[in-house]
Design an enzyme around this catalytic site. Structure first.
Site, PDB file in Angstrom:
ATOM      1  N   LYS A  52       0.847  -1.205   0.000  1.00  0.00           N
ATOM      2  CA  LYS A  52       0.000   0.000   0.000  1.00  0.00           C
ATOM      3  C   LYS A  52       0.879   1.250   0.000  1.00  0.00           C
ATOM      4  CE  LYS A  52      -3.735  -2.524   2.239  1.00  0.00           C
ATOM      5  NZ  LYS A  52      -4.547  -2.801   3.439  1.00  0.00           N
ATOM      6  N   GLN A  96      -4.302  -1.658   9.686  1.00  0.00           N
ATOM      7  CA  GLN A  96      -4.297  -2.998   9.090  1.00  0.00           C
ATOM      8  C   GLN A  96      -4.889  -4.010  10.070  1.00  0.00           C
ATOM      9  OE1 GLN A  96      -3.531  -3.499   5.904  1.00  0.00           O
ATOM     10  NE2 GLN A  96      -3.869  -5.687   5.972  1.00  0.00           N
ATOM     11  N   ASP A 119     -10.930   2.628   4.257  1.00  0.00           N
ATOM     12  CA  ASP A 119     -11.248   1.203   4.172  1.00  0.00           C
ATOM     13  C   ASP A 119     -12.763   0.987   4.067  1.00  0.00           C
ATOM     14  OD1 ASP A 119      -9.055  -0.584   4.151  1.00  0.00           O
ATOM     15  OD2 ASP A 119      -8.608  -0.147   6.251  1.00  0.00           O
TER      16      ASP A 119
END
Ligand code: GUN
Length: 294
Positions: A52, A96, A119
């Site tokens: 990412k 994460q 997200d």
């Protein structure tokens, strides 16, 4: 059979984003800025976050990687998120997952400002998605929709079988595929660990989305000839073929299933790359929303 090539599609999308970012920079604006927070040293999570961050660099985004030891206090993590929420130079925040057991994932997700929740995991963004309102769509389902769109696959009227009901993939994917949209307009069946007659249900599918996290779970005898196969799994299995001693494999037995499918995503080189595109598109949107406010 055609391979749905995540490398080609993601490259195309990244170039499009970069062009847009270059325009903003030419106009004297700052770059979009993503903060990625990684807790602990799980190898898969480290690899995802590294990809990412690397992609941010490729497309002209700024990125900050924040790392904590696995035993960090939940309070410290929440305080960091609150500080990022308040920072006008940060557009997107991702933490994460999974997190160590002593940290509440729900609390962490709910602490991220919905405007920076790239997200798309915050309850308010999930609720908006359910209602079809503009919001951040979770990156993996978003990436899959982008992939279907790129190949011009018309899903209307299809029976889609989604295997897996996670908040990150299976549940949002099933909702998005059933929406009155293109891609969408599918009749969706969600299957999970308690589903009976999984094979019979899969055999009725025009499209299978496998997101169960079990290597080679979907076998050729479960697939109708001509079905579209989307493999979300990224499983590490031991291998004597590689130096590292492991290799990545999907939830689908690729070799056998590809002989029956009309389209199939490989692992690696399929959905994983598209997930990053979904995240980057969400970060660009968060940036545009933030710039329009100020
Ligand atoms: N863990 C597995 N997939 C994801 C994702 O899309 N976002 C985050 N934050 N964690 C994940």
């Amino acid at each position: 059979m055609e391979i749905l090539n995540g490398k080609v599609v993601s490259q195309h999308i990244k170039e499009e984003i970069k062009k847009e970012v270059d325009q903003y920079k030419l106009a004297g604006k700052r770059a979009p800025h993503l903060v990625a927070i990684l807790v602990g040293d799980d190898p898969a999570s480290q690899a995802y976050v590294a990809s990412k961050v690397k992609t941010c660099g490729e497309i002209g985004f700024e990125s900050t990687l924040v790392r904590y030891e696995a035993d960090i206090e939940e309070k410290i993590l929440l305080e960091k998120i609150i500080a990022c929420n308040a920072d006008k130079d940060i557009d997107g925040i991702l933490v994460q997952l999974p997190l160590p057991k002593h940290i509440s994932e729900n609390k962490v997700i709910e602490t991220i400002s919905p405007a920076k929740d790239v997200d798309g995991f915050h309850p308010s963004n999930q609720g908006k998605m359910m209602l079809g309102l503009p919001t951040f769509i979770p990156a993996t389902p978003y990436g899959i929709l982008l992939m279907l769109q790129h190949y011009g696959i018309k899903t209307s009227g299809m029976h889609a079988v989604v295997i897996g009901r996670s908040n990150i993939v299976g549940t949002p994917m099933s909702l998005l595929l059933s929406r009155n949209a293109e891609p969408g307009n599918c009749t969706v069946t969600i299957c999970h660990s308690k589903t009976k007659n999984l094979k019979e249900i899969c055999l009725q599918a025009d499209m299978v989305v496998a997101a169960i996290g079990k290597a080679n779970f979907v076998t050729a005898d479960m697939v109708k000839p001509g079905a579209i196969i989307i493999d979300v799994g990224i499983n590490r299995i031991t291998s004597t073929e590689t130096k590292s001693g492991y290799k990545l494999t999907g939830d689908v037995d690729f070799t056998a299933v590809s002989e029956k499918a009309s389209y199939i995503t490989p692992v690696p080189g399929g959905v994983g790359l598209m997930t990053i595109c979904g995240l980057m598109k969400n970060t660009l949107l968060a940036y545009q929303n933030q710039c329009n406010k100020s």
